[in-house]
Write an enzyme that holds these catalytic residues in place. Structure first.
Site, short mmCIF file in Angstrom:
data_model
loop_
_atom_site.label_atom_id
_atom_site.label_comp_id
_atom_site.label_asym_id
_atom_site.label_seq_id
_atom_site.Cartn_x
_atom_site.Cartn_y
_atom_site.Cartn_z
N SER A 24 111.48 31.91 85.15
CA SER A 24 110.17 31.45 85.21
C SER A 24 110.01 30.39 83.94
O SER A 24 110.82 29.63 83.85
CB SER A 24 109.05 32.35 85.40
OG SER A 24 107.95 31.59 85.86
N ASP A 59 118.57 19.63 79.90
CA ASP A 59 118.51 18.30 80.72
C ASP A 59 118.12 17.21 79.49
O ASP A 59 118.64 15.93 79.98
CB ASP A 59 117.19 18.21 81.64
CG ASP A 59 117.41 19.01 82.98
OD1 ASP A 59 118.82 19.70 83.03
OD2 ASP A 59 116.74 18.91 83.83
N LYS A 66 113.81 31.15 89.29
CA LYS A 66 112.36 31.28 89.78
C LYS A 66 111.59 29.90 89.61
O LYS A 66 111.49 29.55 88.23
CB LYS A 66 111.63 32.32 89.16
CG LYS A 66 110.02 32.41 89.80
CD LYS A 66 109.25 33.27 89.07
CE LYS A 66 107.88 33.46 89.56
NZ LYS A 66 107.23 32.07 89.37
#
Length: 522
Positions: A297, A308, A322
């Site tokens: 999460s 990224d 998740k």
């Protein structure tokens, strides 16, 4: 491993998965649910019929709870109902503090045993020590009664500034004492430690993302910067998540202005993007993020934003997977429902939510079994990735969606293949109980030792692992640790350091032989 132990990985993973499920990303608006349509009215009438007409007495509250749980199970694995008895303690944990006496304890032989008073907390100020037994709180007997946890907590908690008279038995002096403790607001730390591994490398361990996590992280990072660190390691292992906003705040301190951190998409297709601001205090140093199969999460949001944006290196094993956002909505009786309201995506556009089938939560939570069987906990090449879910980082590196964050540097489990249960046994709390009982036999033996002196004693002690094996056998689990002695001893020695000297000393000992730290430093 012997017969009982072979089921240990599944049992422990199931418990951890449940923790991840209830510790996921949260937003807490102040909403009340009320019946508005015919279906809801039908449900209310049915409960009234049962209350008034059914032949036997029935607890209608339990019927409602079963109904709510049954409905939510048909949605997704992270939409859950939280009864009042659990909701209050959950709220405290996520708030980051509570009013009480400030002790770590556990029930040892039906008695409240103090593992350690919290530093500078009310109990420590009143003179309570590790190893003390709390026999009475005011006139309420606490030993030999098998009190439920909520009743026990209620006796030790109270209003700020109120007092509680504790009757203490101090084993090492064989004395019974009366101690008056003034209750205070006690912090529940979500950042376990912020320390240095070497003169230029800082380390911050985050155990969950609560209301106070960003403030704790910011203070820790600021202190480390003053010490001159140029590399930062953020440890998110076994961190099941928490508030999305706190993960975003932390990412903002590491990313440059206008870097995308995360975006969410709701039922209507509305997209909400969150970008970094210009106010980061660590935008240029090296960053490493440690993750494992229990990082979920909000942990994955932070790791995904770093990966990224090519801001740092992700180290460890594939994270939980998740990518669903929950919103908490309260009922009037103190219970609540956490309902999935959106999906989140990392900056490259990938969803890291692992696949699930509605109504099959058990199968979803046992996805860990597949990781055991596939061998991916030991070899990165065994991680299943979908070529159709291929994305690119800011600099064009290939990353994958569809089931957790795959690390840039893979670090396998340190235990022998086929004995994964040993690794997860180390994170259940049983080591803490074992060490407490070892210390409890003769605390005077350790009273005047420094950390370095203790470590020298521990290094020469060849009996620690065998004593732990016997302890486990006595509690009903026969565990063969012969192939993982050094690994287990590392945890035992570190836990001795924690209970004798404190949290920082625990990590100073533990991180020296940590495989992920070694992978970074080399």
């Amino acid at each position: 491993m012997k017969s009982k132990e072979k089921y240990l990985p599944i049992l422990l993973f199931s418990c951890i998965a449940f923790g991840i499920m209830i510790g996921g990303m949260l937003n807490f608006p102040n909403r009340k649910l009320s019946p508005k349509n015919a279906s809801q009215a039908k449900l209310n009438r049915l409960i009234n019929f049962i209350d008034n007409e059914y032949v036997d007495d029935v607890n209608s509250d339990s019927i409602v709870d079963l109904t709510v749980n049954s409905i939510l199970e048909k949605l997704d694995p992270h939409s859950i109902y939280i009864p009042p008895s659990i909701q209050s303690s959950e709220a405290e944990i996520m708030k980051g503090d509570f009013v009480g006496i400030g002790i770590n304890f556990y029930m040892h032989n039906d008695t409240v045993a103090v593992v350690s008073p919290l530093p500078n907390g009310p109990a420590e100020k009143a003179g309570i020590k590790a190893g003390d037994r709390i026999l009475y709180a005011d006139k309420t007997k606490l030993f030999g009664r098998n009190l439920p946890s909520d009743s026990l907590y209620n006796k030790l908690k109270g209003n700020e500034g109120s007092s509680v008279a504790l009757t203490i038995f101090r084993k090492n002096s064989n004395k019974k004492l009366k101690v008056n403790v003034i209750r205070e607001t006690v912090a529940i730390k979500s950042v376990d430690v912020a320390t240095t591994i070497n003169p230029t490398t800082g380390y911050i361990k985050i155990n969950r993302f609560a209301e106070t996590t960003y403030e704790e992280f910011y203070k820790g990072l600021s202190d480390l910067k003053k010490k001159g660190i140029t590399t930062l390691i953020i440890d998110l292992r076994n961190n099941g998540g928490g508030y999305l906003e706190r993960a975003v705040d932390i990412a903002d301190e590491l990313l440059k202005d206008d870097d995308l951190i995360v975006f969410t998409k709701n039922k209507k297709g509305n997209i909400d993007k969150t970008f970094a601001t210009e106010n980061g205090i660590f935008e240029t140093g090296k960053v490493y993020v440690l993750i494992d199969e229990n990082s979920a999460s909000a942990s994955e949001i932070l790791a995904g934003a770093i990966q990224d944006n090519d801001r740092g290196t992700i180290v460890g094993r594939r994270s939980f997977g998740k990518g669903l956002v929950q919103r908490e909505m309260d009922f009037d009786d103190g219970s609540a429902v956490r309902l999935t309201t959106a999906r989140y995506y990392t900056p490259s556009g990938r969803s890291i939510q692992k696949p699930y089938t509605k109504g099959e939560g058990e199968k979803y939570n046992h996805e860990f079994d597949t990781r055991f069987e596939s061998g991916e906990l030991y070899e990165k090449d065994k991680i299943k990735i979908a070529d159709s879910l291929k994305f690119k980082t800011k600099k064009g590196r290939i990353v994958y969606g569809g089931g957790g964050i795959v690390p840039d540097i893979f670090v396998p489990l340190e235990v022998k293949k086929g004995e994964e249960g040993v690794a997860y046994l180390m994170n259940t709390g049983v080591i803490g109980h074992f060490v407490f009982e070892q210390l409890d036999k003769d605390r005077k033996k350790y009273a005047n030792l420094s950390l370095d002196q203790y470590l020298k004693v521990a290094k020469d002690d060849t009996t620690l692992v065998s004593k732990f094996e016997k302890y486990m056998s006595d509690t009903g689990f026969d565990v063969d640790l012969s192939n993982n002695k050094e690994y287990v001893k590392k945890y035992i020695v570190a836990e001795f350091a924690r209970q004798l000297f404190g949290e920082t000393q625990y990590y100073q000992v533990f991180l020296k032989d940590d495989a992920m730290i070694k992978a970074i430093l080399k």
